[in-house]
Design a protein around this motif. Sequence first.
Motif, PDB file in Angstrom:
ATOM      1  N   ARG A 185     -13.211  -1.627  16.279  1.00 34.70           N
ATOM      2  CA  ARG A 185     -12.301  -1.731  15.897  1.00 34.70           C
ATOM      3  C   ARG A 185     -12.285  -3.040  14.800  1.00 34.70           C
ATOM      4  O   ARG A 185     -11.473  -2.899  14.501  1.00 34.70           O
ATOM      5  CB  ARG A 185     -11.636  -2.359  17.211  1.00 34.70           C
ATOM      6  CG  ARG A 185     -11.439  -0.891  18.287  1.00 34.70           C
ATOM      7  CD  ARG A 185      -9.748  -1.270  19.875  1.00 34.70           C
ATOM      8  NE  ARG A 185      -9.226  -2.299  19.574  1.00 34.70           N
ATOM      9  CZ  ARG A 185      -8.880  -2.999  19.721  1.00 34.70           C
ATOM     10  NH1 ARG A 185      -9.837  -3.973  19.442  1.00 34.70           N
ATOM     11  NH2 ARG A 185      -7.757  -3.778  19.010  1.00 34.70           N
ATOM     12  N   THR A 186     -13.042  -3.793  15.544  1.00 37.85           N
ATOM     13  CA  THR A 186     -12.783  -4.741  14.858  1.00 37.85           C
ATOM     14  C   THR A 186     -13.528  -4.452  12.993  1.00 37.85           C
ATOM     15  O   THR A 186     -12.696  -5.565  12.255  1.00 37.85           O
ATOM     16  CB  THR A 186     -13.882  -6.314  15.162  1.00 37.85           C
ATOM     17  OG1 THR A 186     -13.833  -6.116  16.427  1.00 37.85           O
ATOM     18  CG2 THR A 186     -13.875  -7.310  13.941  1.00 37.85           C
ATOM     19  N   LEU A 187     -14.041  -3.633  12.748  1.00 43.87           N
ATOM     20  CA  LEU A 187     -14.826  -3.216  11.411  1.00 43.87           C
ATOM     21  C   LEU A 187     -13.326  -2.978  11.443  1.00 43.87           C
ATOM     22  O   LEU A 187     -13.376  -2.724   9.530  1.00 43.87           O
ATOM     23  CB  LEU A 187     -15.933  -2.027  11.502  1.00 43.87           C
ATOM     24  CG  LEU A 187     -16.035  -1.081  10.286  1.00 43.87           C
ATOM     25  CD1 LEU A 187     -16.951  -2.367   9.483  1.00 43.87           C
ATOM     26  CD2 LEU A 187     -16.782  -0.433  10.749  1.00 43.87           C
ATOM     27  N   LEU A 188     -12.951  -1.917  11.688  1.00 45.81           N
ATOM     28  CA  LEU A 188     -11.197  -1.162  11.153  1.00 45.81           C
ATOM     29  C   LEU A 188     -10.512  -2.160  10.819  1.00 45.81           C
ATOM     30  O   LEU A 188     -10.292  -1.989   9.875  1.00 45.81           O
ATOM     31  CB  LEU A 188     -11.013   0.069  12.144  1.00 45.81           C
ATOM     32  CG  LEU A 188     -11.504   1.608  12.263  1.00 45.81           C
ATOM     33  CD1 LEU A 188     -11.500   2.056  13.428  1.00 45.81           C
ATOM     34  CD2 LEU A 188     -12.172   2.337  11.151  1.00 45.81           C
ATOM     35  N   LEU A 189      -9.889  -2.712  11.722  1.00 43.94           N
ATOM     36  CA  LEU A 189      -9.033  -3.988  11.382  1.00 43.94           C
ATOM     37  C   LEU A 189      -9.800  -4.618   9.992  1.00 43.94           C
ATOM     38  O   LEU A 189      -8.095  -5.082   9.073  1.00 43.94           O
ATOM     39  CB  LEU A 189      -8.747  -5.138  12.456  1.00 43.94           C
ATOM     40  CG  LEU A 189      -8.588  -4.218  13.621  1.00 43.94           C
ATOM     41  CD1 LEU A 189      -8.487  -4.810  15.229  1.00 43.94           C
ATOM     42  CD2 LEU A 189      -6.789  -3.861  13.272  1.00 43.94           C
ATOM     43  N   ASP A 207      -3.987  -6.912   5.714  1.00 45.97           N
ATOM     44  CA  ASP A 207      -2.745  -6.728   6.172  1.00 45.97           C
ATOM     45  C   ASP A 207      -2.188  -5.547   6.608  1.00 45.97           C
ATOM     46  O   ASP A 207      -0.777  -5.587   7.175  1.00 45.97           O
ATOM     47  CB  ASP A 207      -2.007  -7.370   5.381  1.00 45.97           C
ATOM     48  CG  ASP A 207      -2.961  -8.984   5.535  1.00 45.97           C
ATOM     49  OD1 ASP A 207      -4.097  -9.593   6.304  1.00 45.97           O
ATOM     50  OD2 ASP A 207      -2.437  -9.831   4.591  1.00 45.97           O
ATOM     51  N   ALA A 208      -2.811  -4.500   6.310  1.00 44.90           N
ATOM     52  CA  ALA A 208      -1.885  -2.733   5.743  1.00 44.90           C
ATOM     53  C   ALA A 208      -1.926  -2.305   6.825  1.00 44.90           C
ATOM     54  O   ALA A 208      -2.708  -3.061   8.393  1.00 44.90           O
ATOM     55  CB  ALA A 208      -3.374  -2.112   4.955  1.00 44.90           C
ATOM     56  N   ASP A 209      -1.044  -2.134   7.740  1.00 47.14           N
ATOM     57  CA  ASP A 209      -0.626  -0.945   8.165  1.00 47.14           C
ATOM     58  C   ASP A 209      -1.860   0.477   9.097  1.00 47.14           C
ATOM     59  O   ASP A 209      -1.264   0.984  10.054  1.00 47.14           O
ATOM     60  CB  ASP A 209       0.722  -0.315   8.736  1.00 47.14           C
ATOM     61  CG  ASP A 209       1.812  -1.735   8.621  1.00 47.14           C
ATOM     62  OD1 ASP A 209       1.760  -2.852   9.537  1.00 47.14           O
ATOM     63  OD2 ASP A 209       2.369  -1.475   8.617  1.00 47.14           O
ATOM     64  N   ALA A 210      -2.561   0.624   7.663  1.00 47.61           N
ATOM     65  CA  ALA A 210      -3.560   1.686   7.971  1.00 47.61           C
ATOM     66  C   ALA A 210      -4.239   2.006   6.678  1.00 47.61           C
ATOM     67  O   ALA A 210      -4.618   0.842   5.432  1.00 47.61           O
ATOM     68  CB  ALA A 210      -2.971   3.101   7.726  1.00 47.61           C
ATOM     69  N   ALA A 259      -1.697   4.515   2.643  1.00 43.80           N
ATOM     70  CA  ALA A 259      -2.065   3.503   2.648  1.00 43.80           C
ATOM     71  C   ALA A 259      -1.592   2.871   1.525  1.00 43.80           C
ATOM     72  O   ALA A 259      -1.796   3.677   0.900  1.00 43.80           O
ATOM     73  CB  ALA A 259      -4.191   3.822   2.683  1.00 43.80           C
ATOM     74  N   PRO A 260      -1.734   1.659   1.609  1.00 39.78           N
ATOM     75  CA  PRO A 260      -1.119   0.887   0.362  1.00 39.78           C
ATOM     76  C   PRO A 260      -2.359   0.896  -1.369  1.00 39.78           C
ATOM     77  O   PRO A 260      -3.252   0.711  -0.857  1.00 39.78           O
ATOM     78  CB  PRO A 260      -1.279  -0.809   0.859  1.00 39.78           C
ATOM     79  CG  PRO A 260      -1.102  -0.178   2.029  1.00 39.78           C
ATOM     80  CD  PRO A 260      -2.160   1.046   2.411  1.00 39.78           C
ATOM     81  N   ARG A 288      -5.067   4.512  11.949  1.00 43.78           N
ATOM     82  CA  ARG A 288      -3.543   3.367  11.725  1.00 43.78           C
ATOM     83  C   ARG A 288      -3.708   2.291  12.675  1.00 43.78           C
ATOM     84  O   ARG A 288      -3.920   2.331  13.651  1.00 43.78           O
ATOM     85  CB  ARG A 288      -2.527   4.417  12.235  1.00 43.78           C
ATOM     86  CG  ARG A 288      -1.596   5.184  11.610  1.00 43.78           C
ATOM     87  CD  ARG A 288      -0.120   6.129  12.218  1.00 43.78           C
ATOM     88  NE  ARG A 288      -0.343   7.116  10.844  1.00 43.78           N
ATOM     89  CZ  ARG A 288       0.323   8.066  10.856  1.00 43.78           C
ATOM     90  NH1 ARG A 288       0.168   9.043  12.059  1.00 43.78           N
ATOM     91  NH2 ARG A 288       0.419   8.671  10.175  1.00 43.78           N
ATOM     92  N   ARG A 289      -3.392   1.122  12.517  1.00 42.88           N
ATOM     93  CA  ARG A 289      -3.016  -0.039  12.826  1.00 42.88           C
ATOM     94  C   ARG A 289      -2.521   0.121  14.674  1.00 42.88           C
ATOM     95  O   ARG A 289      -3.162  -0.411  15.536  1.00 42.88           O
ATOM     96  CB  ARG A 289      -2.245  -1.289  12.331  1.00 42.88           C
ATOM     97  CG  ARG A 289      -2.717  -2.599  13.023  1.00 42.88           C
ATOM     98  CD  ARG A 289      -1.835  -3.902  12.512  1.00 42.88           C
ATOM     99  NE  ARG A 289      -2.403  -3.496  10.401  1.00 42.88           N
ATOM    100  CZ  ARG A 289      -3.057  -4.375  10.619  1.00 42.88           C
ATOM    101  NH1 ARG A 289      -4.272  -5.007  11.774  1.00 42.88           N
ATOM    102  NH2 ARG A 289      -4.172  -4.506   9.317  1.00 42.88           N
TER     103      ARG A 289
END
Length: 194
Positions: free
Chosen positions: A108-112, A117-120, A161-162, A172-173
């Motif tokens: 989860r930390t790696l994905l975040l 700052d993006a939502d996905a 994604a941006p 997705r976040r």
Amino acid sequence: MSRLARPAARLATGSRVAGRRLAARLTAWVARGRRADLAGWRAALGCWLRVAALCLGLYLLWRLVRAIPDLMWLLSAAWLAIAWRAGKTTAAETPAEAPDGPDVEAVRTLLLEAMGDADAVHLKTVLAHLQEQGHGKGWTVGDLRARLEALGIPVHLKVKAPGSKSPTRGVRRSDLGPSPVVAEETSTAPSTAA
């Protein structure tokens, strides 16, 4: 976990990997039919002929199985052997399939982190981020998707994604829950206010 869960997981993973390898080989074989010395539809004629040959081969295999149904046992046994071998090599290459399994919070930390700052975030971006850090060598986006889904992290088919032009597979976040940093700040905020 039952006694058969580990072999079943190996067969499922191996079948998925073997299917992707077969599809990649067939796609590459068809793509090699394109001629660089020609232009237009004539250049792609070789690809179309190879697609027709594949379709003819599948049709003949189907007719053969219809004529001799017992042949399906042989084909099933061959696929199981291929899947078993592919599952073994995948398990040997992947530290994530250790008996304890990967730490979900670390993933989860790696994905975040990859999301910023993006939502996905797209899976190809996550895979590039992983490989920059020296992890996931030889993995494909499909391998990463399978590992995320095994951890219970949903992967969506079309994520925008941006900075991307078109939606593709991603995370997705909102599916990851609150960020650990945000969770820490909210848990410490009431105590500092009191």
